[in-house]
Design an enzyme around this catalytic site. Structure first.
Site, mmCIF file in Angstrom:
data_model
loop_
_atom_site.group_PDB
_atom_site.id
_atom_site.type_symbol
_atom_site.label_atom_id
_atom_site.label_comp_id
_atom_site.label_asym_id
_atom_site.label_seq_id
_atom_site.Cartn_x
_atom_site.Cartn_y
_atom_site.Cartn_z
ATOM 1 N N HIS A 19 -7.793 -5.317 -0.858
ATOM 2 C CA HIS A 19 -6.690 -4.672 -0.155
ATOM 3 C C HIS A 19 -6.538 -5.175 1.277
ATOM 4 O O HIS A 19 -5.444 -5.147 1.824
ATOM 5 C CB HIS A 19 -6.942 -3.154 -0.138
ATOM 6 C CG HIS A 19 -5.726 -2.332 0.076
ATOM 7 N ND1 HIS A 19 -4.874 -1.974 -0.947
ATOM 8 C CD2 HIS A 19 -5.192 -1.784 1.191
ATOM 9 C CE1 HIS A 19 -3.891 -1.232 -0.475
ATOM 10 N NE2 HIS A 19 -4.065 -1.101 0.826
ATOM 11 N N SER A 65 0.846 -1.181 0.000
ATOM 12 C CA SER A 65 0.000 0.000 0.000
ATOM 13 C C SER A 65 0.889 1.242 0.000
ATOM 14 O O SER A 65 1.702 1.420 -0.902
ATOM 15 C CB SER A 65 -0.956 -0.040 1.195
ATOM 16 O OG SER A 65 -1.982 0.897 1.062
#
Length: 684
Positions: free
Chosen positions: A659, A541
């Site tokens: 995610h 990320s």
């Protein structure tokens, strides 16, 4: 290893002209995931990865270490308490209720809902009496939470599905008849590219249509705002907060629900237009407790009268500490001398101190199992003399500890249910200096008998005020058991040293984060821990942005890179996923000065032909609605075209995950593939 020829990726002459600057984007076509050309390229990359990634190592050992399972901190409501637990064989944690007589029942089992393992439990919130439970689930990693209400006694669904509830808090009113929540506007009411935004606070009455929900707050404010909402234990006080995206500041309002109706709360400003983060706790003693970093970057706790909640009435109860960051607190009042437990992190290591509730005087410390990370401190809403908190460190699977303020003793309340043989490791915290002389800390986890340069993974994040603290990790332990070293750098941009530390690594100061990371690598090399030929870097990320910048800025310093779910095109990141909520952290390409910051380090735009880049593995997730996988697709194509090295540039593109949360078997596969790649290219 000499990689096979890379799949063909057409280069275009596409460029944006921003602020008198031409910004080339040769792989713009990869931004369309549904085009036949993109699909063909992804299939070819998948075949290449499959051929290059065998044989896979570490999978069995990571699986064994994850058989520790997990356990969550309890939430007490009435005579019941609620908690989560994952047993060694389960793919997802299950949410349980325990009745007053000790009877335990499973309330929400994601696998029972969906045997495929693609459904995840995103959030839960029991009502104040423990009779109803609000829970949110999503499918395939998209994090598009759907809200349901469940009857705790029968396990039956009472309401739902209510969609558009991603990241929604649930604030129950007493009696379980109504709750406040946050929901996005319908897609028919907003432009297509803004469907992830436009949140509002609503009041919903259980048993009525959501069409009848009353909008309480948010109309006319910024489309990227996030909202928090809570109701005090006695139901009197409503608290609403608003943050622009992920900005480290919030506006805050309160309403006395005895003086105005829940449908039309008379909100009063506590804080507005102030560059600080503040939250409120309405005490059972009638006082208002204020947790804030206003005029205190490492945070403090103040007290005031709820009737006058503004800053002018605040009085310090727990002042800011010069070194430790005040993270949370709990109040124990069933005592002759009521106390406040205060959670701290000092250079990323957690502790809890005990203070007199009236004066703030420190009167003791809560014993903890070791030097590790403490989760949130939980108390009974009605008060008491006990508190519960989570604990973990590099070799300890999550446990729940119980503290008794009457005896001053801490005891194990619940352990992770699986028995695992954890390898012995040696953990040290080291201090090094960054490029500008700033002292930075780093945790180094190594074999007990480690000597001489070893294959090493350097991990970092450095953003959004998030702290990298010790925690149980099957991947770290498997790597160290195999003879490697694992280092975690506490970079600027994180929260390890408070809000000033965060801001020293955001916006125009973002290069500090990368400099801190390079300096960590140089320290590991200078102290003989590793060499450039044996050093890998890893991040996901915002940490994927970190390692993307690191490999383009200092390619000679690193042998291998694992870059997961990254942001890499920092000129166009705002146009995809939740990117528009992050310009308060990174800056916006629409602003001329901020554009220059972003372009200066944007990894995709810093790839240069003829450079010998490290072996690089991009791991991305097709259902990721936070960071679109196009960042890694474009960067992978650019590196495959540009590199002069014979070290491979590979893409692992995974479907039906996103995610965040995923099943354990998917976690094992991803971790094993990543460690196998890094081991191969560092000589482990």
């Amino acid at each position: 290893m000499t990689p096979e020829p890379y799949p063909t990726a057409r280069r275009e002459d596409t460029a944006d002209h921003l602020h008198q600057t031409s910004v080339p984007d040769p792989y713009r076509w990869l931004e369309d995931p549904d085009s036949p050309e993109t699909q063909g390229w992804l299939l070819a990359q998948a075949e290449l990865f499959k051929r290059e990634s065998k044989p896979q190592r570490f999978k069995e050992r990571i699986g064994e270490l994850l058989k520790s399972g997990s356990v969550g901190t309890p939430a007490w409501r009435g005579g019941r308490h609620f908690f989560s637990r994952r047993t060694p064989e389960q793919e997802h944690a299950v949410y349980y209720v325990v009745e007053p007589d000790g009877t335990e029942r499973a309330l929400i089992d994601p696998i029972a809902i969906d045997p495929s393992g693609l459904t995840t439990l995103d959030a839960v919130q029991p009502d104040k009496e423990g009779r109803l439970l609000a829970y949110q689930i999503s499918v395939g990693g998209d994090e598009e939470s759907v809200l349901y209400i469940l009857d705790v006694a029968t396990g039956a669904r009472v309401e739902g599905p209510i969609d558009r509830c991603r990241y929604s808090p649930i604030a129950w009113l007493p009696g379980g008849e109504a709750f406040y929540y946050v929901r996005r506007l319908p897609s028919t009411e907003v432009p297509e590219n803004e469907r992830q935004f436009h949140r509002r606070v609503y009041l919903h009455r259980v048993g009525t249509s959501t069409e009848d929900d009353v909008m309480i707050f948010g109309d006319g404010l910024k489309m990227t705002n996030y909202y928090g909402v809570s109701v005090s234990r006695d139901g009197r006080w409503l608290q609403i907060s608003a943050s622009e995206g992920t900005a480290p500041r919030n506006d805050l309002w309160v309403a006395d629900l005895t003086e105005s109706s829940p449908e039309r709360p008379a909100l009063r400003v506590v804080q507005e237009g102030v560059d600080a983060q503040t939250g409120l706790v309405f005490g059972r003693d009638g006082r208002l407790y204020v947790h804030t970093d206003r005029d205190a970057p490492r945070a403090r706790v103040c007290v005031t009268d709820p009737a006058t909640p503004g800053v002018e009435g605040w009085r310090d109860l727990i002042p800011e500490d010069p070194e430790a960051v005040l993270s949370d607190f709990a109040i124990l009042d069933d005592l002759e001398r009521p106390v406040m437990l205060v959670g701290w992190t000092r250079h990323a290591i957690s502790a809890i101190t005990v203070h007199d509730l009236e004066t703030g005087e420190r009167v003791g410390e809560v014993p903890t199992p070791g030097l590790g990370t403490i989760g949130g401190i939980a108390e009974r809403p009605e008060g008491g003399h006990e508190a519960w908190f989570g604990y973990t460190d590099n070799t300890t699977p999550p446990t729940i500890q119980r503290y008794d303020a009457r005896t001053g003793e801490t005891s194990l309340w619940a352990a992770s249910p699986g028995a695992v043989q954890v390898p012995p490791v040696r953990t040290s915290q080291e201090i090094y200096r960054s490029k500008d002389g700033t002292e930075v800390r780093m945790l180094v986890i190594a074999p007990v008998d480690a000597e001489g340069p070893r294959p090493t993974i350097l991990y970092g994040y450095g953003g959004f005020g998030l702290s990298m603290t010790p925690g149980y990790s099957a991947s770290i332990l498997a790597w160290v058991e195999a003879g490697g070293v694992y280092a975690i750098a506490n970079l600027r941009g994180g929260g390890e040293e408070g809000e000033d530390w965060h801001r020293a690594g955001m916006l125009g100061a973002k290069q500090n984060v990368f400099d801190d990371f390079h300096a960590a690598a140089e320290h590991l090399i200078a102290t003989g821990v590793t060499t450039p030929e044996r050093l890998a870097i890893s991040g996901g990320s915002n940490g994927g942005l970190l390692v993307g910048a690191a490999l383009t800025q200092r390619p000679e310093l690193y042998a291998a890179v694992a870059c997961s779910a990254p942001l890499l095109d920092m000129v166009r990141y705002e146009q995809f996923g939740l990117g528009a909520t992050w310009n308060v952290e990174y800056g916006s390409a629409e602003d001329p000065e901020q554009f220059r910051w972003l372009l200066a380090y944007s990894p995709y735009h810093q790839v240069r032909e003829g450079v010998a880049y490290p072996a690089t593995l991009f791991t991305v997730f097709q259902s990721d609605t936070r960071v679109h996988p196009l960042h890694a697709w474009k960067m992978c194509a650019a590196l495959q075209h540009a590199t002069s090295a014979d070290r491979p540039i590979l893409l692992r593109n995974e479907t039906e995950v996103g995610h965040g949360a995923r099943s354990i078997s998917r976690t094992v596969d991803l971790s094993a593939d990543t460690l196998t790649f890094l081991a191969r290219h560092t000589g482990l």
